[in-house]
Motif scaffolding. Structure first.
Motif, PDB file in Angstrom:
ATOM      1  N   ASP A  55      13.496   7.291   2.549  1.00 42.99           N
ATOM      2  CA  ASP A  55      14.286   7.189   1.443  1.00 42.99           C
ATOM      3  C   ASP A  55      13.969   7.359  -0.258  1.00 42.99           C
ATOM      4  O   ASP A  55      13.872   6.697  -0.714  1.00 42.99           O
ATOM      5  N   ARG A  56      11.825   6.959  -0.262  1.00 47.01           N
ATOM      6  CA  ARG A  56      11.489   6.637  -1.085  1.00 47.01           C
ATOM      7  C   ARG A  56      10.463   8.398  -1.094  1.00 47.01           C
ATOM      8  O   ARG A  56       9.448   8.639  -2.579  1.00 47.01           O
ATOM      9  N   ILE A  57      10.637   9.087  -1.041  1.00 44.09           N
ATOM     10  CA  ILE A  57       9.396  11.055  -0.639  1.00 44.09           C
ATOM     11  C   ILE A  57      10.921  11.600  -1.342  1.00 44.09           C
ATOM     12  O   ILE A  57      11.986  12.192  -0.768  1.00 44.09           O
ATOM     13  N   SER A  58       9.607  12.851  -2.004  1.00 45.46           N
ATOM     14  CA  SER A  58      10.586  13.417  -2.809  1.00 45.46           C
ATOM     15  C   SER A  58      10.158  14.922  -2.872  1.00 45.46           C
ATOM     16  O   SER A  58       8.708  14.660  -3.173  1.00 45.46           O
ATOM     17  N   TRP A  59      10.350  15.679  -2.682  1.00 40.07           N
ATOM     18  CA  TRP A  59       9.540  16.960  -2.658  1.00 40.07           C
ATOM     19  C   TRP A  59       9.239  17.817  -4.435  1.00 40.07           C
ATOM     20  O   TRP A  59      10.249  17.623  -5.399  1.00 40.07           O
ATOM     21  N   VAL A  60       8.220  17.885  -5.069  1.00 39.50           N
ATOM     22  CA  VAL A  60       8.087  17.892  -6.374  1.00 39.50           C
ATOM     23  C   VAL A  60       7.137  19.534  -6.378  1.00 39.50           C
ATOM     24  O   VAL A  60       6.642  20.344  -7.772  1.00 39.50           O
ATOM     25  N   GLY A  61       7.050  19.968  -5.068  1.00 39.92           N
ATOM     26  CA  GLY A  61       5.648  21.097  -5.418  1.00 39.92           C
ATOM     27  C   GLY A  61       6.948  22.342  -5.675  1.00 39.92           C
ATOM     28  O   GLY A  61       7.945  22.583  -5.377  1.00 39.92           O
ATOM     29  N   ASN A  62       5.755  23.495  -5.179  1.00 37.50           N
ATOM     30  CA  ASN A  62       6.649  24.796  -5.180  1.00 37.50           C
ATOM     31  C   ASN A  62       6.059  25.248  -5.108  1.00 37.50           C
ATOM     32  O   ASN A  62       4.407  26.062  -5.594  1.00 37.50           O
ATOM     33  N   VAL A  63       6.183  26.289  -3.662  1.00 31.91           N
ATOM     34  CA  VAL A  63       4.834  26.784  -2.874  1.00 31.91           C
ATOM     35  C   VAL A  63       5.041  28.034  -3.189  1.00 31.91           C
ATOM     36  O   VAL A  63       3.627  28.736  -3.198  1.00 31.91           O
ATOM     37  N   ALA A  64       5.844  28.815  -4.092  1.00 30.30           N
ATOM     38  CA  ALA A  64       5.598  30.012  -4.639  1.00 30.30           C
ATOM     39  C   ALA A  64       4.003  30.329  -5.412  1.00 30.30           C
ATOM     40  O   ALA A  64       3.221  31.245  -6.235  1.00 30.30           O
ATOM     41  N   LYS A  65       4.337  29.071  -6.099  1.00 28.30           N
ATOM     42  CA  LYS A  65       2.895  28.703  -6.854  1.00 28.30           C
ATOM     43  C   LYS A  65       1.533  28.462  -6.526  1.00 28.30           C
ATOM     44  O   LYS A  65       0.627  27.482  -6.842  1.00 28.30           O
ATOM     45  N   GLY A  66       1.400  28.040  -5.255  1.00 31.18           N
ATOM     46  CA  GLY A  66       1.324  27.568  -4.329  1.00 31.18           C
ATOM     47  C   GLY A  66       0.849  25.574  -4.714  1.00 31.18           C
ATOM     48  O   GLY A  66      -0.282  25.116  -4.281  1.00 31.18           O
ATOM     49  N   ASP A  67       2.053  25.402  -4.618  1.00 33.74           N
ATOM     50  CA  ASP A  67       2.012  23.714  -5.015  1.00 33.74           C
ATOM     51  C   ASP A  67       2.717  22.945  -3.910  1.00 33.74           C
ATOM     52  O   ASP A  67       3.778  23.034  -3.392  1.00 33.74           O
ATOM     53  N   ALA A  68       2.479  22.135  -3.392  1.00 30.57           N
ATOM     54  CA  ALA A  68       2.744  21.334  -2.673  1.00 30.57           C
ATOM     55  C   ALA A  68       2.388  20.333  -2.741  1.00 30.57           C
ATOM     56  O   ALA A  68       2.947  19.090  -2.350  1.00 30.57           O
ATOM     57  N   SER A  69       2.935  19.691  -3.549  1.00 32.69           N
ATOM     58  CA  SER A  69       2.953  17.781  -4.135  1.00 32.69           C
ATOM     59  C   SER A  69       4.203  17.221  -4.186  1.00 32.69           C
ATOM     60  O   SER A  69       5.677  18.104  -3.801  1.00 32.69           O
ATOM     61  N   ILE A  70       4.508  16.253  -3.636  1.00 31.93           N
ATOM     62  CA  ILE A  70       5.498  15.199  -3.416  1.00 31.93           C
ATOM     63  C   ILE A  70       4.972  14.082  -4.111  1.00 31.93           C
ATOM     64  O   ILE A  70       4.289  14.086  -4.799  1.00 31.93           O
ATOM     65  N   ALA A  71       6.167  13.869  -4.391  1.00 37.95           N
ATOM     66  CA  ALA A  71       6.552  11.861  -5.282  1.00 37.95           C
ATOM     67  C   ALA A  71       6.652  10.445  -4.703  1.00 37.95           C
ATOM     68  O   ALA A  71       7.727  10.852  -3.350  1.00 37.95           O
TER      69      ALA A  71
END
Length: 93
Positions: A55-71
């Motif tokens: 319950d503490r991980i959230s998706w902040v990436g955008n695969v279309a832009k090559g971003d696989a970041s999380i928060a």
């Protein structure tokens, strides 16, 4: 400590982005060295439902832009460790 932190991960692929693309985030604590998967993505995000990051991980990436970041929400000193990002976009790895 206590504020949201972003874990950045970017990727480049010579193959078109499809629903076969997968992203895995794993975590290894400083103390135990035991790896655990904390996030999986395939078409939609699947944050972990167990363990210290539940319950503490959230998706902040955008695969279309090559971003696989999380928060991570409310990080604590006990979260210290190594975080690994792995992106596979078949046939590209």
């Amino acid at each position: 400590i206590g504020e949201q932190v972003s874990l950045k991960c970017s990727f480049k692929s010579t193959s078109p982005i499809t629903e076969s693309l997968t992203i895995d985030w794993t975590y290894r604590p400083v103390t135990s060295g035991q790896m655990e998967t904390i996030f999986h993505y395939q078409s939609v995000p699947y944050p972990t439902t167990v363990g210290k990051f539940k319950d503490r991980i959230s998706w902040v990436g955008n695969v279309a832009k090559g971003d696989a970041s999380i928060a991570i929400q409310s990080p604590a000193m006990s979260d210290n460790g190594t975080f690994f990002c792995s992106v596979k976009n078949p046939p590209d790895t």
